[in-house]
Design a protein around this motif. Structure first.
Motif, PDB file in Angstrom:
ATOM      1  N   UNK A  25      36.262  46.373  35.858  1.00 45.01           N
ATOM      2  CA  UNK A  25      36.215  45.080  35.939  1.00 45.01           C
ATOM      3  C   UNK A  25      35.283  44.615  37.057  1.00 45.01           C
ATOM      4  N   UNK A  26      34.592  43.490  36.675  1.00 47.10           N
ATOM      5  CA  UNK A  26      33.831  42.539  37.596  1.00 47.10           C
ATOM      6  C   UNK A  26      34.197  41.273  37.955  1.00 47.10           C
ATOM      7  N   UNK A  27      34.684  41.181  39.228  1.00 45.52           N
ATOM      8  CA  UNK A  27      35.128  39.664  39.570  1.00 45.52           C
ATOM      9  C   UNK A  27      34.486  39.011  40.618  1.00 45.52           C
ATOM     10  N   UNK A  28      34.214  37.580  40.167  1.00 51.55           N
ATOM     11  CA  UNK A  28      33.638  36.744  41.074  1.00 51.55           C
ATOM     12  C   UNK A  28      34.795  35.707  41.622  1.00 51.55           C
ATOM     13  N   UNK A  29      35.210  35.656  42.909  1.00 51.97           N
ATOM     14  CA  UNK A  29      36.222  34.777  43.356  1.00 51.97           C
ATOM     15  C   UNK A  29      35.579  33.322  43.318  1.00 51.97           C
ATOM     16  N   UNK A  34      35.891  36.607  35.365  1.00 52.34           N
ATOM     17  CA  UNK A  34      36.250  38.087  35.220  1.00 52.34           C
ATOM     18  C   UNK A  34      35.467  38.470  34.199  1.00 52.34           C
ATOM     19  N   UNK A  35      34.675  39.477  34.215  1.00 51.97           N
ATOM     20  CA  UNK A  35      34.187  40.436  33.199  1.00 51.97           C
ATOM     21  C   UNK A  35      34.776  41.793  32.879  1.00 51.97           C
ATOM     22  N   UNK A  36      35.029  42.155  32.054  1.00 48.82           N
ATOM     23  CA  UNK A  36      35.908  43.638  31.741  1.00 48.82           C
ATOM     24  C   UNK A  36      35.417  44.298  30.655  1.00 48.82           C
ATOM     25  N   UNK A 116      47.836  36.375  36.122  1.00 50.15           N
ATOM     26  CA  UNK A 116      46.790  36.411  37.101  1.00 50.15           C
ATOM     27  C   UNK A 116      46.959  35.214  37.756  1.00 50.15           C
ATOM     28  N   UNK A 117      46.887  34.966  39.119  1.00 55.88           N
ATOM     29  CA  UNK A 117      47.144  33.614  39.914  1.00 55.88           C
ATOM     30  C   UNK A 117      46.140  33.705  40.774  1.00 55.88           C
ATOM     31  N   UNK A 118      45.465  32.603  41.078  1.00 52.01           N
ATOM     32  CA  UNK A 118      44.546  32.161  42.132  1.00 52.01           C
ATOM     33  C   UNK A 118      45.172  31.877  43.578  1.00 52.01           C
ATOM     34  N   UNK A 119      44.783  32.517  44.542  1.00 54.89           N
ATOM     35  CA  UNK A 119      45.342  32.209  45.823  1.00 54.89           C
ATOM     36  C   UNK A 119      44.322  31.182  46.617  1.00 54.89           C
ATOM     37  N   UNK A 120      44.786  30.760  47.690  1.00 58.18           N
ATOM     38  CA  UNK A 120      43.893  30.277  48.405  1.00 58.18           C
ATOM     39  C   UNK A 120      42.494  30.666  48.752  1.00 58.18           C
ATOM     40  N   UNK A 121      42.949  31.862  48.745  1.00 56.77           N
ATOM     41  CA  UNK A 121      41.374  32.801  48.809  1.00 56.77           C
ATOM     42  C   UNK A 121      41.530  33.967  48.398  1.00 56.77           C
ATOM     43  N   UNK A 122      41.477  34.378  47.166  1.00 56.99           N
ATOM     44  CA  UNK A 122      41.931  35.691  46.696  1.00 56.99           C
ATOM     45  C   UNK A 122      42.588  35.435  45.408  1.00 56.99           C
ATOM     46  N   UNK A 123      43.159  36.625  44.939  1.00 59.03           N
ATOM     47  CA  UNK A 123      43.936  36.717  43.631  1.00 59.03           C
ATOM     48  C   UNK A 123      45.165  37.660  43.829  1.00 59.03           C
ATOM     49  N   UNK A 124      46.219  37.423  43.033  1.00 62.36           N
ATOM     50  CA  UNK A 124      47.008  38.409  42.918  1.00 62.36           C
ATOM     51  C   UNK A 124      47.645  38.420  41.579  1.00 62.36           C
ATOM     52  N   UNK A 125      48.149  39.552  41.007  1.00 58.23           N
ATOM     53  CA  UNK A 125      48.601  39.564  39.526  1.00 58.23           C
ATOM     54  C   UNK A 125      50.274  39.911  39.606  1.00 58.23           C
ATOM     55  N   UNK A 126      50.783  38.602  39.258  1.00 58.31           N
ATOM     56  CA  UNK A 126      52.423  39.049  39.060  1.00 58.31           C
ATOM     57  C   UNK A 126      52.810  38.904  37.638  1.00 58.31           C
ATOM     58  N   UNK A 151      38.889  50.366  37.930  1.00 58.20           N
ATOM     59  CA  UNK A 151      37.776  50.182  38.607  1.00 58.20           C
ATOM     60  C   UNK A 151      37.322  48.703  38.951  1.00 58.20           C
ATOM     61  N   UNK A 152      37.084  48.123  40.168  1.00 62.28           N
ATOM     62  CA  UNK A 152      36.696  46.925  40.348  1.00 62.28           C
ATOM     63  C   UNK A 152      35.643  46.752  41.321  1.00 62.28           C
ATOM     64  N   UNK A 153      34.440  45.873  40.928  1.00 59.61           N
ATOM     65  CA  UNK A 153      33.577  45.383  41.711  1.00 59.61           C
ATOM     66  C   UNK A 153      33.693  43.899  42.036  1.00 59.61           C
ATOM     67  N   UNK A 154      33.570  43.517  43.110  1.00 62.42           N
ATOM     68  CA  UNK A 154      33.701  42.237  43.674  1.00 62.42           C
ATOM     69  C   UNK A 154      32.865  41.902  44.940  1.00 62.42           C
ATOM     70  N   UNK A 155      33.024  40.846  45.458  1.00 65.26           N
ATOM     71  CA  UNK A 155      32.443  40.394  46.757  1.00 65.26           C
ATOM     72  C   UNK A 155      32.784  41.426  47.990  1.00 65.26           C
TER      73      UNK A 155
END
Length: 435
Positions: A25-29, A34-36, A116-126, A151-155
């Motif tokens: 995965x590649x994720x841009x906050x 998301x690219x997977x 998939x849920x966006x937080x104020x600054x980030x992500x969580x999966x519930x 595997x995750x690539x991000x900032x």
């Protein structure tokens, strides 16, 4: 064991099983993009002419199948349908490689949105119980457990936390790469991803490797609120058997959460759970106990969710007694009185898809265990729980399996007790206490 779950229509395909997921995965906050690329190692359960994979809201860019030829495929709604040119015999493997991208979000379900849920600054999966397809292609069935590499690539400003163990972390160009492996079989809904500006530290004196993850400014509060986790692990290991995974991680987001989130080898809490009050401490015990009841041993269907939530609720009561706060009998009496004032229209082993997480499922499930505990006594009751986990570790189970375990250990089926608590609407009386 296979079987689609009637409580989750439109999810899963019981004609095949996934043995391993490799997620790249590649994720841009910024922009929540998301690219997977997902590799699913699949084995046919029956002769397959087609199969269905769950993927919600995200665009499939390409699909490749090794082990069979594809006649055509389509992705509509949340279902990716793949038709083969000829039948794949039962028992034969396939390797599906799916490239996808988009802006992930939650997925609607009978109990509300999940995933998939966006937080104020980030992500969580519930993802419980139906949100796994919001971030990776999967066979979304509780009864289909597999191993995972994520595997995750991000900032580089963000830490990535996922199930299992962290096997590598390095810089790749302008991004940070995080690789986690869950080496024990896991249901798709228990897979999770947490991305945030977090610090991490190992909790001392825990009997298994235990990590605390949270925002740097809140780590002191995290340590204080979760200070009893090492002792909880010791107590639950004694009562339920060895901790079933390689490590345990507690993540605290920088946002309040309505409820804590359960996932395999990992639990997620909000800032509102950073308290020494019982209202928070019981939830810390509850989520930890799910590692045995719900994650290591997983119900095949949501209809049997009491095998998760009733057991975790009873673990709260056990911890309360261990702390000297209340006794099991006091907890049972209080919650029995509460249930007696509520409608008597719920059958514990078939509550209905819209009432899976009704509080009555939790409390009546715990009261069922209290009644069994009273009937068996301490030694035999905890022998049942340890045998249950040891016999069915990393498997999927049913209520009938639990009844068989009780009969095997105790020498008696306890049919009357189970029928009264599990299969009738009317709430039984509490059993008289020994001594």
């Amino acid at each position: 064991m296979t079987g689609s779950d009637p409580y989750l229509p439109g999810h899963g395909d019981d004609r095949y099983q996934v043995e391993h997921y490799a997620l790249d995965l590649r994720y841009k906050p910024l922009g929540n993009h998301l690219e997977g690329r997902a590799e699913l190692s699949v084995r046919a359960v029956v002769d397959l002419t087609d199969l269905v994979v769950d993927l919600h809201r995200l665009e499939v860019r390409s699909l490749r199948v090794e082990g069979a030829k594809v006649a055509r495929w389509s992705h509509r709604g949340s279902r990716l349908r793949i038709r083969l040119t000829q039948a794949l015999p039962a028992g034969e493997p396939l390797l599906l490689t799916i490239a996808y991208r988009g802006n992930p979000g939650t997925m609607p379900g009978p109990d509300g949105p999940a995933g998939w849920e966006e937080l104020t600054d980030g992500v969580l999966v519930a993802a419980q119980p139906h949100g796994a397809p919001t971030w990776f292609p999967c066979n979304d069935r509780m009864a289909d457990k597999a191993r995972y590499r994520i595997r995750v690539e991000t900032d580089p400003a963000y830490r990535v936390v996922a199930n299992g163990i962290l096997v590598s972390h390095k810089t790749v160009g302008r991004r940070a790469e995080w690789v986690h492996e869950q080496r024990d079989p896991m249901a798709p809904y228990l897979a999770t991803l947490q991305i945030g500006r977090y610090d991490a530290e190992q909790q001392v004196d825990a009997p298994v490797p235990t990590w605390l993850v949270g925002p740097p400014s809140r780590m002191e509060s995290v340590r204080e609120a979760l200070a009893d986790q090492p002792r909880m692990l010791e107590v639950f290991t004694e009562l339920f058997g060895p901790y079933p995974f390689e490590r345990y991680t507690a993540v605290v987001t920088d946002d309040p959460l309505e409820i804590p989130l359960e996932s395999q080898s990992l639990s997620t809490f909000g800032t509102n759970h950073l308290s020494r009050d019982w209202s928070a401490q019981r939830l810390i015990a509850h989520e930890l106990s799910h590692q045995w009841f719900g994650n290591a041993v997983t119900a095949a269907s949501l209809a049997d969710i009491w095998l998760h939530e009733g057991f975790a609720c009873y673990a709260e009561w056990l911890w309360s007694q261990e702390c000297g706060r209340t006794t099991l009998a006091q907890e049972a009496a209080r919650h029995h009185d509460g249930l007696a004032r509520k409608p008597q229209d719920l059958v514990l082993t078939d509550p209905g898809a819209d009432r899976v997480f009704d509080d009555r499922v939790y409390k009546r499930g715990a009261l069922t265990l209290f009644a069994l505990h009273t009937a068996l006594g301490d030694e035999m009751f905890f022998d049942v729980l340890r045998t249950w986990v040891d016999t069915h570790r990393y498997e999927v189970v049913t209520t009938v399996d639990f009844e068989a375990c009780v009969e095997s250990v105790s020498g008696s089926p306890h049919r009357e007790l189970f029928d009264a608590w599990l299969r009738r609407e009317e709430l039984p009386e509490l059993p008289p206490q020994r001594g």
